[in-house]
Design a protein around this motif. Structure first.
Motif, mmCIF file in Angstrom:
data_model
loop_
_atom_site.group_PDB
_atom_site.id
_atom_site.type_symbol
_atom_site.label_atom_id
_atom_site.label_comp_id
_atom_site.label_asym_id
_atom_site.label_seq_id
_atom_site.Cartn_x
_atom_site.Cartn_y
_atom_site.Cartn_z
ATOM 1 N N PHE A 58 -17.507 -10.995 -41.877
ATOM 2 C CA PHE A 58 -16.240 -11.351 -41.235
ATOM 3 C C PHE A 58 -15.346 -12.162 -42.180
ATOM 4 C CE2 PHE A 58 -18.462 -10.381 -37.195
ATOM 5 C CZ PHE A 58 -17.496 -9.547 -36.645
ATOM 6 N N ARG A 59 -15.943 -12.997 -43.013
ATOM 7 C CA ARG A 59 -15.151 -13.726 -44.021
ATOM 8 C C ARG A 59 -14.489 -12.750 -44.986
ATOM 9 N NH1 ARG A 59 -18.580 -18.021 -47.118
ATOM 10 N NH2 ARG A 59 -16.577 -18.165 -48.220
ATOM 11 N N VAL B 209 -7.665 -8.793 -44.936
ATOM 12 C CA VAL B 209 -6.467 -8.794 -44.091
ATOM 13 C C VAL B 209 -5.354 -9.636 -44.703
ATOM 14 C CG1 VAL B 209 -5.546 -9.536 -41.855
ATOM 15 C CG2 VAL B 209 -7.738 -8.334 -41.960
ATOM 16 N N ILE B 210 -5.664 -10.849 -45.133
ATOM 17 C CA ILE B 210 -4.604 -11.736 -45.628
ATOM 18 C C ILE B 210 -4.058 -11.280 -46.977
ATOM 19 C CG2 ILE B 210 -5.457 -13.715 -44.330
ATOM 20 C CD1 ILE B 210 -6.714 -14.786 -46.862
ATOM 21 N N ASN B 211 -4.869 -10.515 -47.732
ATOM 22 C CA ASN B 211 -4.395 -10.001 -49.023
ATOM 23 C C ASN B 211 -3.906 -8.559 -48.942
ATOM 24 O OD1 ASN B 211 -5.132 -12.041 -51.406
ATOM 25 N ND2 ASN B 211 -6.795 -12.126 -49.888
ATOM 26 N N ARG B 212 -4.102 -7.937 -47.789
ATOM 27 C CA ARG B 212 -3.710 -6.539 -47.588
ATOM 28 C C ARG B 212 -4.277 -5.646 -48.677
ATOM 29 N NH1 ARG B 212 2.709 -7.112 -45.816
ATOM 30 N NH2 ARG B 212 2.336 -8.549 -44.065
ATOM 31 N N ASP C 207 -10.070 -4.437 -51.688
ATOM 32 C CA ASP C 207 -10.885 -4.940 -52.802
ATOM 33 C C ASP C 207 -10.733 -6.445 -53.001
ATOM 34 O OD1 ASP C 207 -12.042 -2.493 -53.563
ATOM 35 O OD2 ASP C 207 -10.202 -1.908 -54.608
ATOM 36 N N ALA C 208 -9.858 -7.080 -52.242
ATOM 37 C CA ALA C 208 -9.573 -8.495 -52.466
ATOM 38 C C ALA C 208 -10.797 -9.402 -52.374
ATOM 39 C CB ALA C 208 -8.495 -8.968 -51.487
ATOM 40 N N PRO C 209 -11.795 -9.114 -51.509
ATOM 41 C CA PRO C 209 -12.954 -10.028 -51.448
ATOM 42 C C PRO C 209 -13.902 -9.905 -52.646
ATOM 43 C CG PRO C 209 -12.687 -8.801 -49.392
ATOM 44 C CD PRO C 209 -11.832 -8.145 -50.409
ATOM 45 N N LYS C 210 -13.702 -8.908 -53.498
ATOM 46 C CA LYS C 210 -14.609 -8.747 -54.633
ATOM 47 C C LYS C 210 -14.438 -9.906 -55.612
ATOM 48 C CE LYS C 210 -14.984 -3.682 -54.719
ATOM 49 N NZ LYS C 210 -14.762 -2.461 -55.530
ATOM 50 N N PRO C 211 -15.530 -10.484 -56.092
ATOM 51 C CA PRO C 211 -15.419 -11.537 -57.110
ATOM 52 C C PRO C 211 -14.647 -11.062 -58.347
ATOM 53 C CG PRO C 211 -17.626 -11.504 -56.201
ATOM 54 C CD PRO C 211 -16.926 -10.312 -55.635
#
Length: 578
Positions: A292-293, A299-302, A305-309
């Motif tokens: 969920f994080r 969502v906030i970055n639209r 791939d944004a959660p990828k380190p």
């Protein structure tokens, strides 16, 4: 060709990368080039072999069969009791123990049974979170089996004639379905992924059969076989409805519910005493929270791939020390694809739910000739038991020999269309009922009373059979493929959670069915059947148009699990015993 026959030997890389180096004979270059392309048995095939060789499934391990037995016992219990709920709630207690109990009428019965279905498919989320994050699948199943047994005990005790006469029936029934729904939800979200966890091969491998044919062992086909057998076990269990309606009629509801209690106790014992045979994946800690994080970051970055380190590092992201790697996000994206596919399932579940509700009432509006109206439900599992071996042993192997890949999206779409045929046939049967006397479009009216008991219109109850057969065939395509899709597209650490998302679509279907309850009266119900037929057919076509491209991506998405082999494999609690 033996090594002694070679005049000149050179080494060349083999397409698979893992195959042994093969010699080349300059005098017979064609044969040696062919030999070069052949991957040794047990190793991963090259691209030409994947395309040209026949794909086959492996046999199931013993532990998978044990899980199937547990599911068989649970489904015996679930269908054996819930198949009686329509009569139990609808008809009054009139001195004949098997005729009724609560007397809440058609709409009241449809409303309560539909709520039970809804509740049973919401609670899997609870079971999934407990399993994936805290206890693991096996311990979670054992825990929720205890809840299930308590609910069954309440149902048995409050359905005894003396308890019904003293007004304990309704309160006991509501308490029982709430507790049983919690139990079955916790089991359902975990037992389906647990059976597939018993099979550990992740990559394709070449194998030479005794007759000399080279084939490819395809894990995706084995998972498909596992869920076909799993679904077969479900429907063998659901044949409890061959016994419980007669027990309801001739002894009383309490006897049928007691049989279900005993069968579930047997399944629980198999689960407990078979513990040493199971492959059990331990819980992964805060995996659901991490998912969920990650979704929130998307969502906030639209950007998916944004959660990828790696994305955070190259795009000036503010988030460091993320508790996951890039591969976890790729798996999560694949799970989102599955959840998107599931969005169309509520329409299917509305159709499916008719067989244990309005179809039972419809059967009661016809002349039974000694057949209990709720016995007809058995033609659904019987059709599944008949057609699963035909598909698994004849149709699917024939398609594979013809190199036709019958992919999940195609199967699901076909399931929707076959379900529409069931609804159209049910509408035709309803029209026949309304066209026959003595009550025409007001079945069970006073004109049909014989010895004080209402009789159905002059239509034989057996005419309803094809509606159940169509429902059963649609399940093989839509429901089995949904279970398979939920497992293969879920990250290894989120199998139960994604399975619960799939099951949640059934809850949405029950909610839609609840909204249709006001239409569950004569003669309006005929048009409800027609509307569901049209809706299911159109959804099947739209589903295929929107998602057919996912068929081409099937192998690529499934390969993500195989990529896990590049990192240390997950440790199984009982791996040393297998």
């Amino acid at each position: 060709m033996s090594a002694e026959d070679h005049k000149v030997e050179v080494t060349q890389p083999v397409a698979s990368g893992d195959a042994a180096i093969a010699p080349v004979n300059e005098k017979e270059p064609y044969n040696d080039e062919k030999a070069l392309a052949m991957t040794p048995d047990g190793e991963e095939p090259n691209a030409d072999e994947v395309k040209g060789l026949r794909h086959v499934a492996e046999n199931l391990p013993l532990s998978a069969w044990l899980v199937a037995v547990v599911e068989l016992c649970e489904r015996f219990t679930y269908y054996g009791m819930s198949g009686l709920f329509q009569n139990y709630v609808q008809r009054p207690l009139d001195g004949s123990e098997g005729r009724g109990a609560l007397g809440m009428g058609h709409q009241g019965a449809t409303g309560l049974t539909t709520f039970f279905q809804f509740w049973c498919y919401v609670t899997p989320i609870i079971g999934a979170i407990v399993a994936d994050q805290y206890l693991g699948k096996y311990k979670t199943i054992v825990l929720f089996c205890i809840f299930y047994l308590i609910g069954l005990l309440i149902l048995v005790c409050t359905s005894i004639p003396g308890a019904l006469e003293h007004g304990a029936g309704l309160g006991g029934f509501i308490a029982a379905i709430l507790i049983i729904g919690l139990g079955t939800g916790g089991i359902k979200s975990n037992v389906a992924p647990l059976i597939a966890d018993q099979y550990k091969r992740k990559k394709m491998a070449v194998k030479t059969l005794p007759k000399g044919e080279r084939v490819i062992i395809d894990p995706s086909l084995t998972i498909q076989r596992i869920y076909m057998i799993f679904y077969g076990a479900i429907n063998v269990g659901s044949l409890s409805l061959l016994a419980t309606p007669y027990m309801e009629r001739d002894i009383g509801f309490w006897s049928a519910y007691l049989l279900c209690f005993c069968m579930f106790a047997v399944g629980t014992l198999v689960l407990v005493f078979g513990r040493k045979y199971y492959v059990v994946r331990p819980p992964q800690g805060s995996v659901i929270t991490n998912a969920f994080r990650a979704l929130w970051i998307m969502v906030i970055n639209r950007n998916l791939d944004a959660p990828k380190p790696s994305w955070q590092a190259t795009n000036g992201g503010q988030r460091t020390n993320l508790p996951w790697d890039d591969h976890f996000i790729d798996e999560l994206k694949r799970a989102l694809v599955a959840c998107r596919v599931f969005c169309f399932y509520p329409i299917y579940w509305v159709v499916y739910g008719q067989f244990s509700g309005n179809f039972v009432t419809q059967a009661g509006q016809m002349q039974g000739h000694g057949i209990p109206n709720d016995l007809m439900q058995n033609f659904d599992p019987i059709s599944i038991i008949v057609f699963i071996p035909i598909l698994e042993s004849l149709v699917y192997p024939l398609l594979r020999r013809m190199h036709i890949r019958f992919r999940p999206i195609t199967r699901i779409s076909l399931g929707f269309i076959v379900a529409s045929l069931a609804m159209m046939y049910a509408a035709i049967v309803q029209h026949l009922i309304y066209s026959a006397g003595p009550c025409y479009d007001s079945p069970l009216c006073d004109a049909s009373l014989i010895d004080g008991e209402a009789q159905g219109n002059r239509v034989h109850i057996a005419i309803q059979t094809p509606a159940y057969v169509f429902i059963g065939i649609s399940e093989i395509f839509a429901s089995v493929s949904g279970l398979e899709y939920a497992y293969t597209k879920a990250p290894p650490s989120m199998k139960s959670f994604v399975q619960s998302m799939y099951l949640l679509t059934n809850a949405f279907g029950s909610a839609l069915a609840e909204a249709l309850t006001p239409a569950a009266f004569d003669p309006a119900i005929l048009w409800m059947f027609v509307g569901l037929a049209v809706a299911s057919f159109l959804v099947g076509i739209i589903f295929y148009i929107l998602y057919r491209h996912l068929n081409d991506q099937e192998d690529t998405m499934n390969a993500l699990d195989a990529d896990d082999s590049e990192t240390p494999p997950p440790r199984y609690e009982n791996e040393e015993k297998n």
